[in-house]
Write a protein that holds these residues in place. Sequence first.
Motif, mmCIF file in Angstrom:
data_model
loop_
_atom_site.group_PDB
_atom_site.id
_atom_site.type_symbol
_atom_site.label_atom_id
_atom_site.label_comp_id
_atom_site.label_asym_id
_atom_site.label_seq_id
_atom_site.Cartn_x
_atom_site.Cartn_y
_atom_site.Cartn_z
ATOM 1 N N LYS A 137 4.501 125.595 31.937
ATOM 2 C CA LYS A 137 4.379 125.134 32.959
ATOM 3 C C LYS A 137 5.732 124.679 33.960
ATOM 4 C CE LYS A 137 -0.231 122.673 32.413
ATOM 5 N NZ LYS A 137 -1.053 123.339 33.519
ATOM 6 N N ARG A 138 6.592 124.160 33.095
ATOM 7 C CA ARG A 138 7.881 123.927 33.622
ATOM 8 C C ARG A 138 8.654 125.064 33.999
ATOM 9 N NH1 ARG A 138 8.244 119.783 29.478
ATOM 10 N NH2 ARG A 138 9.102 121.069 28.121
ATOM 11 N N ASP A 139 8.561 126.240 33.526
ATOM 12 C CA ASP A 139 9.347 127.379 33.784
ATOM 13 C C ASP A 139 8.397 128.299 34.837
ATOM 14 O OD1 ASP A 139 11.140 127.295 31.533
ATOM 15 O OD2 ASP A 139 10.010 128.497 30.270
ATOM 16 N N LEU A 140 7.119 127.919 35.108
ATOM 17 C CA LEU A 140 6.385 128.799 36.059
ATOM 18 C C LEU A 140 6.841 127.811 37.436
ATOM 19 C CD1 LEU A 140 4.267 130.497 37.073
ATOM 20 C CD2 LEU A 140 2.600 128.769 36.535
ATOM 21 N N SER A 143 10.330 129.000 38.403
ATOM 22 C CA SER A 143 10.272 130.614 38.806
ATOM 23 C C SER A 143 9.723 130.436 40.250
ATOM 24 C CB SER A 143 9.575 131.221 38.009
ATOM 25 O OG SER A 143 10.097 131.359 36.550
ATOM 26 N N GLN A 144 8.822 129.535 40.528
ATOM 27 C CA GLN A 144 8.291 129.546 42.027
ATOM 28 C C GLN A 144 9.185 129.360 43.035
ATOM 29 O OE1 GLN A 144 4.827 127.113 40.788
ATOM 30 N NE2 GLN A 144 3.344 128.819 41.191
ATOM 31 N N LYS A 145 9.935 128.117 42.482
ATOM 32 C CA LYS A 145 10.973 127.543 43.317
ATOM 33 C C LYS A 145 12.257 128.478 43.617
ATOM 34 C CE LYS A 145 10.577 122.574 42.316
ATOM 35 N NZ LYS A 145 11.189 121.295 41.705
ATOM 36 N N ALA A 146 12.491 129.014 42.547
ATOM 37 C CA ALA A 146 13.653 130.229 42.758
ATOM 38 C C ALA A 146 13.176 131.356 43.353
ATOM 39 C CB ALA A 146 13.903 130.839 41.286
ATOM 40 N N CYS A 147 11.769 131.902 43.335
ATOM 41 C CA CYS A 147 11.216 132.873 44.148
ATOM 42 C C CYS A 147 11.269 132.647 45.466
ATOM 43 C CB CYS A 147 10.194 133.251 43.416
ATOM 44 S SG CYS A 147 9.181 134.654 44.271
ATOM 45 N N LYS A 172 3.874 118.017 43.258
ATOM 46 C CA LYS A 172 3.696 116.815 42.266
ATOM 47 C C LYS A 172 3.810 116.766 40.859
ATOM 48 C CE LYS A 172 0.586 115.080 45.952
ATOM 49 N NZ LYS A 172 -0.758 114.594 46.438
ATOM 50 N N GLU A 173 3.281 118.008 40.358
ATOM 51 C CA GLU A 173 3.357 118.264 38.881
ATOM 52 C C GLU A 173 4.772 118.308 38.391
ATOM 53 O OE1 GLU A 173 1.081 121.522 37.847
ATOM 54 O OE2 GLU A 173 -0.762 120.826 38.772
ATOM 55 N N ASP A 174 5.702 118.696 39.250
ATOM 56 C CA ASP A 174 7.143 118.712 38.841
ATOM 57 C C ASP A 174 7.782 117.575 38.530
ATOM 58 O OD1 ASP A 174 9.381 120.493 37.949
ATOM 59 O OD2 ASP A 174 10.303 120.126 39.800
ATOM 60 N N ASP A 175 7.141 116.566 39.488
ATOM 61 C CA ASP A 175 7.753 115.345 39.317
ATOM 62 C C ASP A 175 7.231 114.260 38.200
ATOM 63 O OD1 ASP A 175 7.638 115.212 43.127
ATOM 64 O OD2 ASP A 175 9.373 115.639 41.628
ATOM 65 N N VAL A 176 6.462 114.653 37.586
ATOM 66 C CA VAL A 176 5.945 113.983 36.368
ATOM 67 C C VAL A 176 6.730 113.984 35.208
ATOM 68 C CG1 VAL A 176 3.823 113.847 34.731
ATOM 69 C CG2 VAL A 176 3.329 114.484 37.017
ATOM 70 N N ASP A 177 6.946 112.635 34.722
ATOM 71 C CA ASP A 177 7.892 112.617 33.484
ATOM 72 C C ASP A 177 7.363 113.501 32.314
ATOM 73 O OD1 ASP A 177 8.821 110.818 30.972
ATOM 74 O OD2 ASP A 177 10.258 110.999 32.265
ATOM 75 N N ALA A 178 8.288 114.074 31.451
ATOM 76 C CA ALA A 178 7.849 114.920 30.441
ATOM 77 C C ALA A 178 7.153 114.220 29.500
ATOM 78 C CB ALA A 178 9.040 115.719 29.962
ATOM 79 N N GLU A 179 7.459 112.975 29.185
ATOM 80 C CA GLU A 179 6.951 112.119 28.058
ATOM 81 C C GLU A 179 5.396 111.789 28.354
ATOM 82 O OE1 GLU A 179 9.352 108.686 27.195
ATOM 83 O OE2 GLU A 179 10.889 109.825 26.397
ATOM 84 N N GLU A 180 5.214 111.661 29.833
ATOM 85 C CA GLU A 180 3.857 111.142 30.182
ATOM 86 C C GLU A 180 3.052 112.661 30.095
ATOM 87 O OE1 GLU A 180 5.034 107.889 33.496
ATOM 88 O OE2 GLU A 180 4.097 109.689 33.982
ATOM 89 N N GLU A 181 3.572 113.708 30.387
ATOM 90 C CA GLU A 181 2.938 114.910 30.259
ATOM 91 C C GLU A 181 2.510 115.218 28.762
ATOM 92 O OE1 GLU A 181 1.664 117.469 32.278
ATOM 93 O OE2 GLU A 181 2.563 116.718 34.150
ATOM 94 N N GLU A 182 3.455 114.845 27.816
ATOM 95 C CA GLU A 182 3.023 115.135 26.517
ATOM 96 C C GLU A 182 1.678 114.290 26.108
ATOM 97 O OE1 GLU A 182 7.402 116.546 24.857
ATOM 98 O OE2 GLU A 182 6.282 114.776 24.016
ATOM 99 N N GLU A 183 1.533 113.233 26.702
ATOM 100 C CA GLU A 183 0.436 112.206 26.277
ATOM 101 C C GLU A 183 -0.787 112.673 26.729
ATOM 102 O OE1 GLU A 183 3.254 108.352 26.068
ATOM 103 O OE2 GLU A 183 1.884 108.479 27.351
ATOM 104 N N LYS A 184 -0.763 113.762 27.644
ATOM 105 C CA LYS A 184 -2.208 114.087 28.370
ATOM 106 C C LYS A 184 -2.828 115.027 27.139
ATOM 107 C CE LYS A 184 -0.740 114.405 33.000
ATOM 108 N NZ LYS A 184 -0.393 115.184 34.460
ATOM 109 N N GLU A 185 -4.217 115.115 27.229
ATOM 110 C CA GLU A 185 -5.123 115.710 26.240
ATOM 111 C C GLU A 185 -5.166 117.123 26.869
ATOM 112 O OE1 GLU A 185 -6.129 115.127 23.370
ATOM 113 O OE2 GLU A 185 -5.084 112.954 23.359
ATOM 114 N N GLU A 186 -4.573 118.036 26.353
ATOM 115 C CA GLU A 186 -4.776 119.507 26.430
ATOM 116 C C GLU A 186 -5.106 120.410 25.281
ATOM 117 O OE1 GLU A 186 -1.400 119.627 30.119
ATOM 118 O OE2 GLU A 186 -0.901 120.305 28.198
ATOM 119 N N ASP A 187 -6.220 120.542 25.287
ATOM 120 C CA ASP A 187 -6.891 121.072 24.069
ATOM 121 C C ASP A 187 -6.807 122.812 24.046
ATOM 122 O OD1 ASP A 187 -9.429 118.559 23.753
ATOM 123 O OD2 ASP A 187 -7.347 118.898 23.081
ATOM 124 N N GLU A 188 -6.467 123.442 24.957
ATOM 125 C CA GLU A 188 -6.686 124.742 25.227
ATOM 126 C C GLU A 188 -5.449 125.277 26.022
ATOM 127 O OE1 GLU A 188 -10.192 126.202 26.892
ATOM 128 O OE2 GLU A 188 -11.617 125.314 25.289
#
Length: 237
Positions: A137-140, A143-147, A172-188
């Motif tokens: 997600k971070r790399d995408l 890449s979008q900003k650079a493109c 908005k997703e880019d501004d979310v703290d990395a630690e908060e992102e890791e706490e989200k439930e993403e099973d797939e």
Amino acid sequence: MPMLRRTKEVFKKEEKQKEANERSRQKSIKEQEKEQRDTVLNIALGNENKGFAMLQKMGYKSGQPLGKSGKGIVEPIPLNITTGRSGLGHEEMKKRKAEENLENYRRKMHMRKQAEEQTADLFKLRLKTKQEQLQVKRDLVKSQKACQQLDMQKGLESPKEMWFWLQPEEEKEDDVDAEEEEEKEEDEFDVSDSEKLIMLTAYLREEHLYCIWCGTTYDDKEDLSSNCPGDTFADHE
């Protein structure tokens, strides 16, 4: 992993403590029996003992050597006593039983340790997968900003594909703290994001000679091929 190391240390301490307790218990029983035996053997025979009374009638006095010549033994022949009240072979059987119990205990501890290690491996695998999702997600987004910036520098007013440029709701997703992102439930694993990243980074390399992981725009394709480690995040680790 610290958790595994602590678990192994606990297992070892439990095994050593159990063995020490068993040795201490056996030692305590034997010491008590020896003390009782020594106490009884250290008491001299009195007149109430029939054998000693017969010797006295024949002229024997306490502390006198045995025999007519007076050269016999003074102290009684020492006793070779087998402790315990069990029959022959009981000690060997008890020892074998103790060894079996200890082996069963060690086998149980080994199975517990294997279960702990498997649980830890699954935890690490899941954590690694979540970290990979976040990295995609971070790399995408990067890449979008650079493109968008490189395309606009070339005079393009719209992206080749709509998602090649960062959309307002995605910022908005880019501004979310990395630690908060890791706490989200993403099973797939988000396959679409992964495919988008492959396509977009290929476009940046082909059209703009740009690598998001190097953060560099190269002079030409030969320069890109020679100096860029590769076209994936793993190549740049």
